[in-house]
Every structure is written in C-alpha cells, then in structure tokens.
Write an enzyme that holds these catalytic residues in place. Structure first.
Site, short mmCIF file in Angstrom:
data_model
loop_
_atom_site.label_atom_id
_atom_site.label_comp_id
_atom_site.label_asym_id
_atom_site.label_seq_id
_atom_site.Cartn_x
_atom_site.Cartn_y
_atom_site.Cartn_z
N ASN A 55 40.72 36.40 34.13
CA ASN A 55 39.80 36.76 35.21
C ASN A 55 38.40 36.48 34.68
OD1 ASN A 55 38.19 37.89 37.14
ND2 ASN A 55 38.88 40.00 36.84
N LYS A 70 35.68 36.59 36.15
CA LYS A 70 34.63 37.38 36.82
C LYS A 70 33.46 36.45 37.18
CE LYS A 70 36.45 41.42 34.55
NZ LYS A 70 36.25 42.75 33.96
N HIS A 109 40.41 44.78 42.47
CA HIS A 109 39.93 45.01 41.11
C HIS A 109 39.01 46.24 41.12
CE1 HIS A 109 37.88 44.46 37.30
NE2 HIS A 109 38.89 43.69 36.95
N GLU A 132 36.27 46.75 39.81
CA GLU A 132 34.85 46.43 40.05
C GLU A 132 34.58 46.28 41.54
OE1 GLU A 132 34.79 43.13 37.32
OE2 GLU A 132 34.97 44.54 35.65
N GLU A 149 45.01 48.36 35.13
CA GLU A 149 43.76 48.20 34.41
C GLU A 149 43.04 49.55 34.33
OE1 GLU A 149 42.44 43.81 34.48
OE2 GLU A 149 41.48 44.83 36.14
N GLY A 162 36.17 45.97 29.61
CA GLY A 162 34.89 45.52 29.06
C GLY A 162 34.29 46.49 28.06
N SER A 202 40.35 45.03 27.91
CA SER A 202 40.09 44.70 26.51
C SER A 202 41.32 44.15 25.79
CB SER A 202 39.51 45.90 25.75
OG SER A 202 38.28 46.30 26.34
P1 13P Z 1 38.16 42.83 29.86
O1 13P Z 1 39.33 42.05 29.30
O2 13P Z 1 36.86 42.15 29.66
O3 13P Z 1 38.19 44.25 29.39
O4 13P Z 1 38.37 42.89 31.45
C1 13P Z 1 39.60 43.23 31.96
C2 13P Z 1 39.60 42.97 33.41
O5 13P Z 1 38.91 43.62 34.17
C3 13P Z 1 40.46 41.90 33.92
O6 13P Z 1 40.53 41.90 35.30
#
Ligand code: 13P
Length: 253
Positions: free
Chosen positions: A9, A11, A95, A97, A167, A173, A212
């Site tokens: 992903n 982002k 997601h 976010e 997640e 992150g 992560s």
């Molecule tokens: P990270 O791997 O940067 O923690 O992000 C995970 C994520 O949100 C994947 O959709």
C-alpha cells in the site's frame, strides 16, 4: 490451502519517476516468486503507468480507494468500473486512515466493497482497533463490529470475494508491530467470526496482517496459521524491503 498475498500500500507517496523505478525494481527482483501472490496498490494517478509496466507479468495491480457510487456527479471520485478498466485486481477499502481522516463509516465501507465486487475485482477490507480500544479491552468488540457490519449489509456470501486485512491502528507507521501471537489471536478471532456464518468461506478467506511489517518480522508473522499475507505500507516503498517480505511469503507456503 490459502495462497499468501503480499500487497504493497503505497499510500500517497512517490512521483512518476520513483513509481516507475519502484515497479521496475519489484519486477526485476520477483522472478523467483511463484507461490506467493504479489500486488502493488498505487495512487490513482500512477495506475496507467503501473498497468503498462505490469502488463503480461504476474504482479497484480491495486487501488487504495473507490467511490460508493457507480457514476455521475461525484466530483473528485473514481468509480470501480474505472479502476477495473485500468487493470486493478484489488481495491483497499476502509483503511483506518480513511476511516479516521475522511469519516468513512462501516456503512460506507460496505457500499465500497459491494461496488468493487460487482466489477469482479477483490476488495481488501481493512479492520483494526486503536491503542485506546485495545487497552480498554474493546479489541474484540471493535473488530467484530467492523466485520458484522459488512456481513449484515452485504451478506456472508460477499466474503467469498474479499481479502481481510487486520491492521491494528497502533502498529501503522509506528514501527511497533503486533507480535506474531497477538496478530494470530486476532486473525483466528476474525476467522471464527466469519465461520459462525459460513465455515467454508471462513476457511478460504485470506486474512492479511498490516502494521509495520518489515523484512525483519515478516517471516515469523507469516508463519502463523491464520496469517495469510501482509498489507505493507512503508516497507513497500523500498523494492528490496518489499521483495524480502514477498520472499518470506513464498517461504511460508
Ligand atoms: P506501515 O507498514 O507503514 O505500518 O503501514 C501499514 C498500512 O497501513 C498498510 O495499509
């Protein structure tokens, strides 16, 4: 046997040229990977470029969001049909976010899932709890609520064409990863929740871990019985790291 899926992903990252070199790098390094499925979920504006680069190759293309509606006066939105036309196999839906910054509710996420599935693409349904919810003992209630909302809106059959990504928001992150045991516990819980409605679908549905995940922890996470892949954020932006995780998926089969 569930085929592992390692999905990047990206982002909102990259430029045209960095996107091109990242995809080239992943293509070059992934030739030995046959048992795990690899996907890259890129920003909309890189879809055409990615579609061209991935044409005829086994790496799948994905998007990170979709409109709840099929077409019409929805300025700034992108339909499932458009994503399908650009060769997407996967679309990330719900997601954390998007739930947090763009107010996506379970009802909105359910509509997006239905839209994606109606075109033949596979939605990746993201679920997960915040640190506060976990610490207050609400982890299972939160995850159950997110899963049950989709079952109620779209029917259990809709899970025949879905991948789920667990997640934990506190692991995204942050560099903090759920331990393999913590993640396994939630993955098993999700599978049981689906199994309560349909055991055969529960056995087949792939449940990815995200938060992560990186080369140093991927193998032990992917070795757990109910972890069927990964949704990778930061580490998917570096070809070498993403490929190392894909390799861990390959070995986990
Ligand atoms: P990270 O791997 O940067 O923690 O992000 C995970 C994520 O949100 C994947 O959709």
């Amino acid at each position: 046997m569930r085929q592992p899926l390692i999905a990047g992903n990206w982002k909102m990252n990259g430029t045209r040229s960095s996107a091109e070199s990242l995809i080239q790098g992943v293509l070059e390094g992934s030739s030995g990977i046959a048992k795990a499925e690899i996907a890259v979920c890129v920003p909309f504006v890189f879809l055409e470029l990615a579609q061209r680069l991935l044409s005829g190759r086994s790496i799948r293309l994905g998007a990170q969001n979709v409109c709840t509606e099929a077409s019409g006066a929805y300025t700034g939105e992108t339909s499932a049909e458009m994503l399908n036309e650009f060769g997407c196999r996967y679309v990330i839906c719900g997601h954390s976010e998007r739930r947090e910054y763009y107010g996506e509710t379970d009802a909105i996420v359910a509509k997006k899932l239905a839209m994606v599935a109606s075109t033949g693409m596979t939605p990746i349904l993201c679920v997960g709890e915040t640190l506060e919810q976990r610490e207050q003992g609400f982890m299972e209630a939160v995850i159950a609520g997110q899963i049950d909302a989709i079952i109620e809106a779209n029917g259990i059959e809709s899970f025949g064409q879905v991948a789920i990504a667990y997640e934990p928001v506190w692991a995204i992150g942050t560099g903090k990863t759920a331990t393999p045991e913590q993640a396994q516990e939630v993955h098993a819980f999700i599978r049981r929740r689906v199994a309560a409605h349909d055991a055969a679908i529960a056995e087949k549905v792939r449940i990815l871990y995200g938060g992560s995940m990186k080369p140093s922890n991927a193998a032990e996470l992917l070795a757990m019985p109910d972890i069927d892949g990964g949704l990778i954020g930061g580490a998917s932006l570096v070809a070498e790291d993403f490929l190392a995780i894909c390799q861990a998926g390959e070995t986990a089969v």
